[in-house]
Enzyme design. Structure first.
Site, PDB file in Angstrom:
ATOM      1  N   GLY A  83       0.641  -1.194   0.324  1.00  0.00           N
ATOM      2  CA  GLY A  83       0.018  -0.064   0.142  1.00  0.00           C
ATOM      3  C   GLY A  83       0.844   1.278  -0.238  1.00  0.00           C
ATOM      4  CB  CYS A  84      -0.164   4.634   1.019  1.00  0.00           C
ATOM      5  SG  CYS A  84       0.376   6.494   1.451  1.00  0.00           S
ATOM      6  CG  PHE A  85       5.821   5.218  -1.396  1.00  0.00           C
ATOM      7  CD1 PHE A  85       5.667   6.197  -0.750  1.00  0.00           C
ATOM      8  CD2 PHE A  85       6.787   4.366  -2.921  1.00  0.00           C
ATOM      9  CE1 PHE A  85       4.998   7.213  -1.743  1.00  0.00           C
ATOM     10  CE2 PHE A  85       6.523   5.483  -2.907  1.00  0.00           C
ATOM     11  CZ  PHE A  85       6.610   6.819  -2.872  1.00  0.00           C
TER      12      PHE A  85
END
Length: 214
Positions: free
Chosen positions: A54-56
């Site tokens: 997901g969002c890093f």
């Protein structure tokens, strides 16, 4: 940017062209750990791990806090477009994941421990999304760098997958393959949550601890 095809990988010949080299500078040191940010060379005996969860931004924050992790960075992996920009990756036309690159000392933290953390802090059953974040760049991925890492990743995926199936929480969709080319993300994304402590964190997860973990 948010077309109905954003959750589908594009054919290689339909991907964005990209560029031949990185177009932006990166900081010399990791803002939190004080180690090199660009870690194309790693200390003897250390290993490199790659995860997409997901969002890093939030993913990197989780891993830089783990004892035994020497350096982390965020970037783009598993796609087609060379040296993509963040905006291009978010368009869904590069096939990249938002990835975290982890350099760690296996004498202090095992690869298995990193994989168990990976499964516990995101939802590996959601396909091309994590929570409200929808797109191919948010897919779950493990990119291994050694045969031993591959064996560990596949064994632990089977164990965790069986636990999720037992609880009727769905099947794991995690992509597992050899580490592809990794492109460092723009400097503003590196250690983003150290620079912006109240920034966005997406920690969609199943709530299931890895079996046998206290």
């Amino acid at each position: 940017m948010f077309s109905r095809h954003k959750s589908e990988l594009v054919a290689d010949d339909q991907a964005l062209a990209g560029r031949s080299e990185r177009q932006f500078p990166l900081a010399a040191t990791h803002k939190v750990l004080g180690t090199p940010l660009v870690t194309d060379e790693v200390p003897d005996g250390y290993e490199v791990a790659f995860f997409g969860l997901g969002c890093f931004w939030g993913a990197e924050e989780i891993y830089w806090q783990k004892p035994g992790v020497w350096s982390t960075s965020v970037g783009y992996a598993g796609g087609t477009t060379p040296h993509p920009s963040y905006e291009e990756v978010c368009s869904g036309r590069t096939n990249h994941t938002e990835a975290v690159r982890i350099v760690f000392d296996p004498a202090k933290v095992s690869y298995a421990d990193l994989v168990k953390t990976f499964f516990e802090v995101h939802d590996p059953t959601q396909g091309m999304r994590q929570g409200n974040d929808i797109g191919t760049q948010y897919r779950s991925a493990i990119y291994y760098t050694t045969p031993e890492q591959e064996q560990t990743a596949r064994e632990l995926t089977a164990i965790y997958g069986a636990e999720l199936e037992r609880r009727r929480l769905g099947s794991i969709t995690t992509e597992i393959r050899t580490a592809p080319t990794y492109y460092y993300a723009e400097d503003l994304h590196q250690q983003y949550l150290a620079k912006n402590p109240h920034g966005y964190r997406c920690h969609s997860n199943t709530g299931v601890k890895f079996p046998g973990t206290a």
